[in-house]
Design an enzyme around this catalytic site. Structure first.
Site, PDB file in Angstrom:
ATOM      1  N   ALA A 110       0.815  -1.223   0.000  1.00  0.00           N
ATOM      2  CA  ALA A 110       0.000   0.000   0.000  1.00  0.00           C
ATOM      3  C   ALA A 110       0.841   1.262   0.000  1.00  0.00           C
ATOM      4  CB  ALA A 110      -0.933  -0.009   1.213  1.00  0.00           C
ATOM      5  N   GLY A 111       2.163   1.131  -0.168  1.00  0.00           N
ATOM      6  CA  GLY A 111       3.028   2.304  -0.158  1.00  0.00           C
ATOM      7  C   GLY A 111       3.591   2.569   1.226  1.00  0.00           C
ATOM      8  N   HIS A 167      15.603   4.493  -2.126  1.00  0.00           N
ATOM      9  CA  HIS A 167      16.507   4.519  -3.270  1.00  0.00           C
ATOM     10  C   HIS A 167      17.425   3.303  -3.342  1.00  0.00           C
ATOM     11  CE1 HIS A 167      16.072   9.191  -3.832  1.00  0.00           C
ATOM     12  NE2 HIS A 167      14.919   8.565  -3.753  1.00  0.00           N
ATOM     13  N   ASP A 206       7.244   9.082  -6.029  1.00  0.00           N
ATOM     14  CA  ASP A 206       8.648   8.898  -5.682  1.00  0.00           C
ATOM     15  C   ASP A 206       9.018   7.424  -5.827  1.00  0.00           C
ATOM     16  OD1 ASP A 206       7.764   7.591  -3.331  1.00  0.00           O
ATOM     17  OD2 ASP A 206       7.967   9.396  -2.100  1.00  0.00           O
TER      18      ASP A 206
END
Length: 255
Positions: free
Chosen positions: A60-61, A82, A137
């Site tokens: 769900a992020g 990242h 992002d």
């Protein structure tokens, strides 16, 4: 309970995001565990990787209960998201996202960072970010732009439209949709298929496509020439040629 479960079946590693009560939303602890699982996936004996979620959701992020504690959000992204996005892309082998349910926000970005996506018929795909006033992002703009083109990618990310699995398939976000209870078996079957192929060749093909969008034609031709020369030095090339000449199925070793 481990935040991420990592299992190996032959040459296939399955990485399962394991916070089912929170729809596998990302936390720092989950990122740490995922980083370790992706490090394990670098083992040359692993020739294909499946990433999926436990329970009803893929991911769900970001877990928003932790988001408020992030402080410098840019620094948090650089520290957590990242490295794992880059680790997925750095794997010299195919990575398959088996999207078993809700896939939203940074979870959508992670799915799109994988090489191949298949989905359960009850899966859904939601941009998520603009719904709370944020921008995509975790590589979302990079990967979704490549999948859909600039215009459709912008329209989707800025509208926050929820896509069904069937719509995601029609758009080309996923390559296949299967019944929910068949997803795990299908992902394992697909991963086994890829694990039996020339792994070095697949890894170098992955590099070529990563390079292609920003290269000139001359640069891409040179990159192809360099990697083709490298491919001819592999055991799998020699086995592929021998099998062709002997009119038999090749037995690739991934070396």
């Amino acid at each position: 309970m481990a935040e991420v479960e990592s299992t190996r079946d032959g040459a296939v590693q399955t990485i399962t995001l394991n916070r089912p009560d929170k729809m596998n939303a990302f936390t720092r602890a989950l990122h740490v565990a995922l980083k370790e699982a992706l490090k394990e996936a670098r083992d040359p004996e692993v020739r294909a990787v499946v990433i999926t979620g436990a329970g009803r959701g893929f991911c769900a992020g970001q877990d928003l209960t932790e988001f408020g504690e992030a402080g410098d959000v840019g620094a948090a992204l650089r520290e957590t998201y990242h490295p794992n996005v880059l680790a997925i892309r750095a794997l010299e082998k195919p990575v398959i996202a088996a999207v078993n349910g809700a896939c939203a926000g940074a979870g959508l970005s992670f799915a799109c960072a994988c090489d191949i996506r298949i989905a359960a018929d009850n899966a859904s795909f939601v941009p998520g970010f603009i719904g709370i006033g944020l921008v995509p992002d975790a590589g979302g703009t990079y990967f979704i732009h490549r999948l859909l083109g600039a215009s459709r990618a912008f329209e989707w990310m800025s509208s926050n439209r929820r896509l069904t699995a069937a719509e995601a398939h029609a758009w080309g976000i996923v390559s296949e949709v299967v019944e929910g209870d068949a997803l795990s078996a299908r992902a394992a079957e697909l991963a086994s298929f890829y694990a039996a192929l020339p792994t070095r060749g697949i890894g170098m093909t992955k590099r070529l496509f990563d390079h292609a969008d920003t290269a000139t034609l001359e640069e891409q031709l040179e990159h192809e020439a360099q990697l083709q020369a490298a491919a001819t030095q592999t055991d799998d090339f020699r086995e592929g040629v021998a099998a062709f000449l002997e009119k038999r199925e090749p037995r690739f070793s991934g070396r």
